[in-house]
Design a protein around this motif. Sequence first.
Motif, PDB file in Angstrom:
ATOM      1  N   TRP A 238     -54.843   1.070  40.193  1.00 22.66           N
ATOM      2  CA  TRP A 238     -55.917   0.006  39.425  1.00 22.66           C
ATOM      3  C   TRP A 238     -55.652   0.303  38.122  1.00 22.66           C
ATOM      4  CZ3 TRP A 238     -60.655   1.237  37.018  1.00 22.66           C
ATOM      5  CH2 TRP A 238     -61.060   2.578  37.176  1.00 22.66           C
TER       6      TRP A 238
ATOM      7  N   GLN B 275     -55.666 -14.354  33.634  1.00 18.97           N
ATOM      8  CA  GLN B 275     -55.707 -12.794  34.139  1.00 18.97           C
ATOM      9  C   GLN B 275     -57.195 -12.179  33.268  1.00 18.97           C
ATOM     10  OE1 GLN B 275     -53.569 -11.631  36.371  1.00 18.97           O
ATOM     11  NE2 GLN B 275     -55.409 -10.266  36.595  1.00 18.97           N
TER      12      GLN B 275
ATOM     13  N   ASP C 123     -59.904 -10.811  35.681  1.00 17.47           N
ATOM     14  CA  ASP C 123     -60.288  -9.421  35.465  1.00 17.47           C
ATOM     15  C   ASP C 123     -61.845  -9.252  35.196  1.00 17.47           C
ATOM     16  OD1 ASP C 123     -57.355  -8.001  34.081  1.00 17.47           O
ATOM     17  OD2 ASP C 123     -57.674  -8.616  36.022  1.00 17.47           O
TER      18      ASP C 123
ATOM     19  N   LYS D 192     -64.648  -7.512  38.076  1.00 15.85           N
ATOM     20  CA  LYS D 192     -65.351  -6.580  37.689  1.00 15.85           C
ATOM     21  C   LYS D 192     -66.811  -6.494  37.694  1.00 15.85           C
ATOM     22  CE  LYS D 192     -62.044  -4.847  34.105  1.00 15.85           C
ATOM     23  NZ  LYS D 192     -62.007  -4.523  32.477  1.00 15.85           N
TER      24      LYS D 192
ATOM     25  N   TYR E  78     -62.038  -5.337  41.260  1.00 14.46           N
ATOM     26  CA  TYR E  78     -60.922  -5.038  40.189  1.00 14.46           C
ATOM     27  C   TYR E  78     -60.448  -3.778  40.697  1.00 14.46           C
ATOM     28  CZ  TYR E  78     -58.792  -4.025  35.599  1.00 14.46           C
ATOM     29  OH  TYR E  78     -57.895  -3.599  34.828  1.00 14.46           O
TER      30      TYR E  78
ATOM     31  N   ARG F 128     -59.620 -11.107  45.103  1.00 10.89           N
ATOM     32  CA  ARG F 128     -58.873 -11.266  44.039  1.00 10.89           C
ATOM     33  C   ARG F 128     -58.135 -12.435  44.112  1.00 10.89           C
ATOM     34  NH1 ARG F 128     -58.167  -5.748  43.479  1.00 10.89           N
ATOM     35  NH2 ARG F 128     -56.264  -5.773  45.036  1.00 10.89           N
TER      36      ARG F 128
END
Lengths: 655, 313, 179
Positions: A242, B35, B39, B43, B56, B67
């Motif tokens: 990640w 993106q 993200d 998160k 994430y 996702r």
Amino acid sequence: MLVASATAQLGRAILLAGFLASFFGLFAAAIGARRNDPATLRFVPRFVVIAVAMAVAAFAVMERAMITRDFSLEYVQKVGSRSTPALYNFAAVWSALEGSILMWVLILAGYLAAAAWWMRRRLGEPLVAWAMAVMFAVLAFFFLISFGPANPFVVGPPGVTDGPGPNPLLQNHVLVMFHPPILYLGYVGMTVPFAFALAALIAGKVEDGWLHLTRRWTVSAWGFLTFGIALGGWWSYEVLGWSGVWAWDPVENASLLPWITGTAYIHSVMVQERRGLLRVWNVSLLIATFSLTILGTFLTRSGVLNSVHAFSESDIGPWLLAAFAVVVAVSLVLIFVRGDQLRADGRVETVFSREGAYLVNNVLFAVFAFVVLLGTVFPLVVEAIQRRQIVVGEPFFDRLTVPIGLTMLFIMAVAPVLPWRRDGRDTLSQRLLGPAVFGAACVAVSLVVGAAGIAPLLAFGLGGAAAGSAARHLWRAVRVQRLRGFVGRANGGMVVHLGVILICVALAASNSFTRSQEIDLVEGRAATFAGHTFELVDIVAERDARSQSVRALVSIDGGTPYAPSITKFTRIGMNVGTPSVRTSLTHDVYLTLEPPVRQDSGQARIKVFVKPLILWLWIGTFVMAFGTLLAVVPVRRKRAAQPSIHEVRDEAIDA
Amino acid sequence: MSGGARRLAWAGLLVVTAALLVFGSVRDSGPLTQQDRIDAITKRVACPTCDGESVYVSRAAAAQAIRAEVARQVGDGLSTDDEIVAYIADRFGGQVLLVPRGSGIDALVWVLPVVVAVALVAALASSFRRGAVATGARSRRAQLVVTVAVVVVVGVGGGVLVARQAGQRLPLQTATGGIDDSTASLLAQARLAGPTDVKSAIELYARVLETDPDNVEALTYRAWLIMLSARQFDESLRQQAYASTITALGRAIELEPGYPDAMCFLGIVVYRDGGDAKSAKEFLDRCLERNPPNEVRGMVESLAAEAAAEVGG
Amino acid sequence: MRTSRVAVLATGVVFAALVAVFVVSDGDTDVGARSPLLGAPAPAVVTSTVDDAPFDLARRKGSWVVLNFFNSTCVPCIAEHPSLVDFVADEAGRADRAEFYTVVNDDSDEAINGFFAAKGGDWPKLRDTDGAVAVAFGVAKVPETWIIDPNGFVRLRIIGAVNDGVLEAQMARLRAGDQ
């Protein structure tokens, strides 16, 4: 079958012997210390030898069983496998609960032996004897849980000829050999200073001689812990895919907590050495550090909080919780009773002195530790009160630790130029001007390069100022002492500070300015992102005894291909993605392969991360490690055992 | 450097640095890509099988599925970040919200650190003050009371501010669970009303058709229910209903040829109300080919046999 | 009392509370069969079977629908499979039989076909290529079994492998409750 069960019996017998040796050693040391009886105390080294021998033997038996693939043991059935390569098989011993407790026993026994050897001429002194007693007690506890609830020598069901091997995530990277042992060297190493602190309280010998004894131990253990934590971050970066280094995972937090209090201690202890102040703080910090190692082990092993490290639940929880309770209760009682003896006559006069800065530092780190501890255990508190499950994750920790980190950088800039004992505001404005200008310059440079956002900019500015302060100190030391100006606690400490600054700056940059994008690559057509071109060269499939993998060869900017992959471990049915990273001084280009991938399609979906300054995290780590080495090198000029009562000029170099 | 010059240097430095910082903090660091949005959202959400890792971070299958869903919704561009997070929390439960809430008992996790920090700083400050000035017992106690009051006010107040600003703003339960105006909800209510309260059901289906005139379920079932209720009326009304029903069902079949219910109802209506056994048998056979759900199948099977007998016999 | 003693006592109290919290925690991560979707209309499911036939959950209103989220390598899925086969056989004899569907979770068509060819079970298997159906239902781990009533409302969620007879008993209960 007879031979196989003999291994199990032998292992258990060895563990029992080790427990008994530690148990009797505890009594010998305690009774001998209490009665001040040298005859009894002469037994202590003998028990040390036996306990250490048993610890080494138990670990050796376990390794032998693992290497020879002795599947009669349940533990080998769990983590051993015929198809695991030798290196990972050796490391498989500490890949699960029971084996890692065994490693703890081994390392603790090693520290006990080292401490006993180093103090071999002073074992008759009550302080040392009590310290031995405390260490024996801790070792006995770990032998006991290794013999009992976390027994690695349980005989498994018969007829098993192969096992699944360790978790595939632990077979990917050679770091798995180093990260746990080094982390344990730090973690377990905190037992030694703790033992001496407790011994000082028990024996009533609360003057500062014991501090000086254990200083190098503490700094070394702290160094190992720092390096081990950093290696964990490196492993996370290289393996988990990640692209991050720290996820505020409960296990990560468990290793960070003792580091926080340990760092506070190695700073605060300087005040005690110089002026005999802050004794209650220091004893409390040491005890907190050790208690947090036990608490951390409890949190990660008992199953109350699961995580990436996912050791399965076991019966060990209640034992560790009881140990934590006993340690803290005993320590609190001792401080309560002996606390008055600890108090010194002087006091910290002003917050604008070096002592004042260290005191503020203690407060800052206490808040830091509280934040991390609260965030980690808060889900349990809510569940206990309201029977409802919540999670506390990265957003919470990031939000609260950024201001703490910035304050830390600020103190790192200001404290080294503050004088002892005096109000330093005037000297501050004189000595700090240079570093402050440097810090402002750093802000300007980062703006030119394209940075934005108040938090990273503050980090760069304060980091620059702190680096200026550290450099100023080192330059003055070198000017007086040439190369010796790098050696010794204060100077080594400044080098460590430089490493910390590098890490903070790199973290600020990579957390704030990472860019990522998922890209569908088709063979023959290049794609661009963030100033780089990506071209899919080939898709390669491989297969061996334990896995099948698909790799996408991606050429970055026309250079040699990097190959992110997805590996399926056929025995376990687990898919593991492996990233591929192109590193440079300014930024890393981090590639992962996204499922699903069809080998013959000529297409692959990759995710690209562009991460600034990541390499400086690892450079900073090595600078910290190097600085720690410099700090523990003994200097020819011997310090007096008593703290100096004369005012020391700032230019005099602490040895 | 003399004292005066130094003061000037410091003042200048602070002004310059402040300007740089202000410039940098309001600077636009570029547009937010899709993106970046994905993200940011992932998160905020915890992977449901990982106990604390965010979506994430996690590489687990469930995290990858989430996702993908987030990417889909961000790509559609119809929902805000909060709405997408609420979508996920509606399905997986509130415990996947990774940012602790800013109110209620969860807010303690924000408030307590501020309180502790303020308390420690206050203790530090008061210990320095105590040393500097020799004071009597009474004023010491007064000082203590003042310090505690300041700690409580500043600490709790500051903590609550942090919690409000940083905490999760979504309520614990975002699932609406009931009366709203979405098509799916209207269809569900209409179906529940169905056999017992035909009038309301017809109205609800009509409302669906107002916003979505091509909704085959609403078309089919509205027509069917109209035909059912028309059977008790006189001839002319029945014929009107029959005509409109056939039209509506025909349209539904045109829109979605594989929809079994429309074909089945067509067969039933043609047989029962139209009397045309031959066509009915054809429709009913096609209906059975399309694998109708059990309720409809139950209506059809006996009828199909009857129609076949009539045609054959 | 001296400040440091107060501090020690305060620390002791906090630490005792902490230990109490840990003692009470049972480390139980089983969420049970809760779901915000229970009693709500089922999410939309529009996909295809592994035989490329179209599937739309909304079009199955009028039948009881049972969705089983499945993966051919997951141990409890393999263990519960015979119970599912028995359940489907049991339902086949009823006029208002429940329609049974497998939702494939993170698995390939070939693996699924191979599994069912070997172990039996000829009901439709639905593709869920990027996990949209799993996310729509809030399914994180397989196996999970969901029961949806003829009006399209979610009635039951079972997490983990179903034992023998559990599904039959639950269907009977739901049908009886639906009078």
